[in-house]
Structure formats: C-alpha cells, structure tokens
Motif scaffolding. Structure first.
Motif, PDB file in Angstrom:
ATOM      1  N   LYS A 186      27.096  35.100  35.614  1.00 32.69           N
ATOM      2  CA  LYS A 186      27.556  33.977  36.034  1.00 32.69           C
ATOM      3  C   LYS A 186      29.250  34.065  35.645  1.00 32.69           C
ATOM      4  CE  LYS A 186      27.488  28.826  35.510  1.00 32.69           C
ATOM      5  NZ  LYS A 186      28.463  28.580  36.381  1.00 32.69           N
ATOM      6  N   VAL A 187      30.056  33.670  36.509  1.00 28.61           N
ATOM      7  CA  VAL A 187      31.342  33.865  36.155  1.00 28.61           C
ATOM      8  C   VAL A 187      31.795  32.548  35.371  1.00 28.61           C
ATOM      9  CG1 VAL A 187      33.680  33.668  37.143  1.00 28.61           C
ATOM     10  CG2 VAL A 187      31.963  34.983  38.292  1.00 28.61           C
ATOM     11  N   ILE A 188      32.187  32.929  34.144  1.00 31.17           N
ATOM     12  CA  ILE A 188      32.833  31.913  33.228  1.00 31.17           C
ATOM     13  C   ILE A 188      34.095  31.688  32.933  1.00 31.17           C
ATOM     14  CG2 ILE A 188      30.439  31.817  31.996  1.00 31.17           C
ATOM     15  CD1 ILE A 188      31.820  33.655  29.628  1.00 31.17           C
ATOM     16  N   GLY A 189      35.037  32.702  33.687  1.00 31.00           N
ATOM     17  CA  GLY A 189      36.508  32.516  33.475  1.00 31.00           C
ATOM     18  C   GLY A 189      36.988  33.842  34.225  1.00 31.00           C
ATOM     19  N   THR A 190      38.259  33.520  34.734  1.00 31.44           N
ATOM     20  CA  THR A 190      38.961  34.385  35.681  1.00 31.44           C
ATOM     21  C   THR A 190      40.583  34.385  35.796  1.00 31.44           C
ATOM     22  OG1 THR A 190      38.969  32.751  37.348  1.00 31.44           O
ATOM     23  CG2 THR A 190      37.232  34.337  37.780  1.00 31.44           C
ATOM     24  N   PRO A 191      40.977  34.808  34.492  1.00 31.74           N
ATOM     25  CA  PRO A 191      42.296  34.797  34.294  1.00 31.74           C
ATOM     26  C   PRO A 191      42.907  35.908  34.904  1.00 31.74           C
ATOM     27  CG  PRO A 191      41.387  35.617  32.154  1.00 31.74           C
ATOM     28  CD  PRO A 191      40.089  34.856  32.969  1.00 31.74           C
ATOM     29  N   GLN A 192      44.058  35.486  35.424  1.00 30.12           N
ATOM     30  CA  GLN A 192      44.998  36.719  36.110  1.00 30.12           C
ATOM     31  C   GLN A 192      45.785  37.487  35.091  1.00 30.12           C
ATOM     32  OE1 GLN A 192      47.042  35.083  39.376  1.00 30.12           O
ATOM     33  NE2 GLN A 192      45.255  34.588  40.401  1.00 30.12           N
ATOM     34  N   LYS A 193      45.853  38.838  35.086  1.00 29.81           N
ATOM     35  CA  LYS A 193      46.419  39.497  34.397  1.00 29.81           C
ATOM     36  C   LYS A 193      47.486  40.416  34.886  1.00 29.81           C
ATOM     37  CE  LYS A 193      44.143  38.294  30.805  1.00 29.81           C
ATOM     38  NZ  LYS A 193      44.525  37.907  29.490  1.00 29.81           N
ATOM     39  N   GLY A 194      48.375  41.008  34.318  1.00 33.70           N
ATOM     40  CA  GLY A 194      49.415  41.853  34.769  1.00 33.70           C
ATOM     41  C   GLY A 194      50.754  41.803  33.925  1.00 33.70           C
ATOM     42  N   ILE A 195      51.428  42.693  33.945  1.00 34.00           N
ATOM     43  CA  ILE A 195      52.913  42.857  33.245  1.00 34.00           C
ATOM     44  C   ILE A 195      53.718  42.863  34.304  1.00 34.00           C
ATOM     45  CG2 ILE A 195      54.327  43.981  31.789  1.00 34.00           C
ATOM     46  CD1 ILE A 195      51.972  45.299  30.555  1.00 34.00           C
ATOM     47  N   GLY A 196      54.739  41.851  34.328  1.00 41.97           N
ATOM     48  CA  GLY A 196      55.808  42.012  35.229  1.00 41.97           C
ATOM     49  C   GLY A 196      55.385  41.150  36.314  1.00 41.97           C
ATOM     50  N   GLN A 197      54.133  41.242  36.688  1.00 38.33           N
ATOM     51  CA  GLN A 197      53.570  40.715  37.952  1.00 38.33           C
ATOM     52  C   GLN A 197      52.122  40.685  37.727  1.00 38.33           C
ATOM     53  OE1 GLN A 197      55.143  43.033  41.332  1.00 38.33           O
ATOM     54  NE2 GLN A 197      52.919  42.983  42.138  1.00 38.33           N
ATOM     55  N   ARG A 198      51.335  39.520  38.393  1.00 39.29           N
ATOM     56  CA  ARG A 198      49.889  39.543  38.513  1.00 39.29           C
ATOM     57  C   ARG A 198      49.167  40.585  39.303  1.00 39.29           C
ATOM     58  NH1 ARG A 198      50.659  37.666  33.985  1.00 39.29           N
ATOM     59  NH2 ARG A 198      50.817  35.354  33.697  1.00 39.29           N
ATOM     60  N   ASN A 199      48.520  41.414  39.020  1.00 37.08           N
ATOM     61  CA  ASN A 199      47.842  42.485  39.799  1.00 37.08           C
ATOM     62  C   ASN A 199      46.392  42.550  39.659  1.00 37.08           C
ATOM     63  OD1 ASN A 199      47.513  43.684  37.332  1.00 37.08           O
ATOM     64  ND2 ASN A 199      48.915  45.672  37.522  1.00 37.08           N
ATOM     65  N   ARG A 200      45.749  41.863  38.721  1.00 33.89           N
ATOM     66  CA  ARG A 200      44.323  41.933  38.720  1.00 33.89           C
ATOM     67  C   ARG A 200      44.009  40.623  38.162  1.00 33.89           C
ATOM     68  NH1 ARG A 200      46.579  44.037  34.084  1.00 33.89           N
ATOM     69  NH2 ARG A 200      45.492  43.678  32.062  1.00 33.89           N
ATOM     70  N   VAL A 201      42.428  40.451  38.177  1.00 36.33           N
ATOM     71  CA  VAL A 201      41.823  39.278  37.778  1.00 36.33           C
ATOM     72  C   VAL A 201      40.692  39.771  36.783  1.00 36.33           C
ATOM     73  CG1 VAL A 201      40.325  37.228  38.325  1.00 36.33           C
ATOM     74  CG2 VAL A 201      41.930  38.046  39.924  1.00 36.33           C
ATOM     75  N   GLU A 202      40.657  39.249  35.724  1.00 35.74           N
ATOM     76  CA  GLU A 202      39.719  39.773  34.500  1.00 35.74           C
ATOM     77  C   GLU A 202      38.620  38.452  34.776  1.00 35.74           C
ATOM     78  OE1 GLU A 202      41.162  40.607  30.229  1.00 35.74           O
ATOM     79  OE2 GLU A 202      40.345  38.765  30.334  1.00 35.74           O
ATOM     80  N   VAL A 203      37.726  39.262  35.299  1.00 40.37           N
ATOM     81  CA  VAL A 203      36.349  38.306  35.432  1.00 40.37           C
ATOM     82  C   VAL A 203      35.634  38.332  34.282  1.00 40.37           C
ATOM     83  CG1 VAL A 203      34.586  37.823  36.981  1.00 40.37           C
ATOM     84  CG2 VAL A 203      36.601  38.708  38.048  1.00 40.37           C
ATOM     85  N   LEU A 204      35.228  37.237  33.587  1.00 40.67           N
ATOM     86  CA  LEU A 204      34.384  37.294  32.461  1.00 40.67           C
ATOM     87  C   LEU A 204      33.007  36.427  32.763  1.00 40.67           C
ATOM     88  CD1 LEU A 204      37.045  35.454  30.099  1.00 40.67           C
ATOM     89  CD2 LEU A 204      36.422  37.955  30.213  1.00 40.67           C
ATOM     90  N   GLY A 205      32.021  37.334  32.387  1.00 44.45           N
ATOM     91  CA  GLY A 205      30.603  37.129  32.986  1.00 44.45           C
ATOM     92  C   GLY A 205      29.729  36.765  31.783  1.00 44.45           C
TER      93      GLY A 205
END
Length: 124
Positions: free
Chosen positions: A101-120
């Motif tokens: 189950k997804v419990i968090g989806t912070p967007q990550k990246g240096i300079g610009q957002r390039n990925r989603v860190e999906v916490l399960g």
C-alpha cells in the motif's frame, strides 16, 4: 555557487549510469473509479489495470515503530524510486510477488524534480 542546467543534465546522466542494471520491474495497480450498477444503484467492483515500470528498489529489513511526543510513526517496508515520467498515482503496487500500500510519494531531485520516491507498506 548556483547549480546550472549543465550541472542538472550531468547529474541526471550520472544517475542513469549508477542505476544501470540495478532497476527492477514494479507493477502499479491502477483502480478505475468505483461505478454503480445503473439498474440497482449498487457499487460495482473496481476495475484494476496495471502498468509495469522500471524502478530502483530498497527493501527495509523489518518494521520500526516509534512514538515521539504522542505521535505514532512507522517506517516504510519498501522504497521504490520511479522516474516522474513513468509515475502514475496509485494506492497499491506489486513487487516480487508481494502487494504494498502506498503510504507516501514525495518528489525528489536536485535542481529539478525527476523521480517519485514511493514509500510502501507490506500488505501481503
């Protein structure tokens, strides 16, 4: 010193090289909105489709539960880094024959957002 566009492009290409051969298939479970039977008005079972994405996966070695100032916090069982272009918001995903189950989806990246860190959180 400011990060330039050249710096951002270099970091993106370096990240791709670092993760080459270290990505795994993750199945995002996309649920269609609940609909109702037009005759009876009863809710119908949600239709689930899936989307396979390639992601860097970090599995945690057990649950950690803490209470800080009366607030219960729990670490995720798994962290899945999915490129922002491949990400589709979902509530559940499958990885290695387990459902999370997804419990968090912070967007990550240096300079610009390039990925989603999906916490399960492991369901089964």
């Amino acid at each position: 010193m400011m990060i330039t566009n050249d710096d951002i492009n270099f970091m993106q290409s370096a990240r791709e090289e670092m993760l080459a051969g270290r990505k795994f298939k993750v199945e995002l479970l996309i649920e269609a909105t609940n609909s109702v039977d037009p005759d009876t008005g009863e809710p119908l079972e949600p239709q689930v489709t899936s989307k396979l994405v390639s992601a860097h996966v970090t599995e945690n070695a057990g649950k950690q539960v803490e209470i800080n100032d009366g607030i219960l916090t729990k670490s995720a069982d798994i962290k899945v880094d999915i490129s922002i272009e491949e990400w589709t918001p979902v509530t559940f995903f499958n990885y290695a024959q387990k459902k999370y189950k997804v419990i968090g989806t912070p967007q990550k990246g240096i300079g610009q957002r390039n990925r989603v860190e999906v916490l399960g959180e492991l369901i089964h």
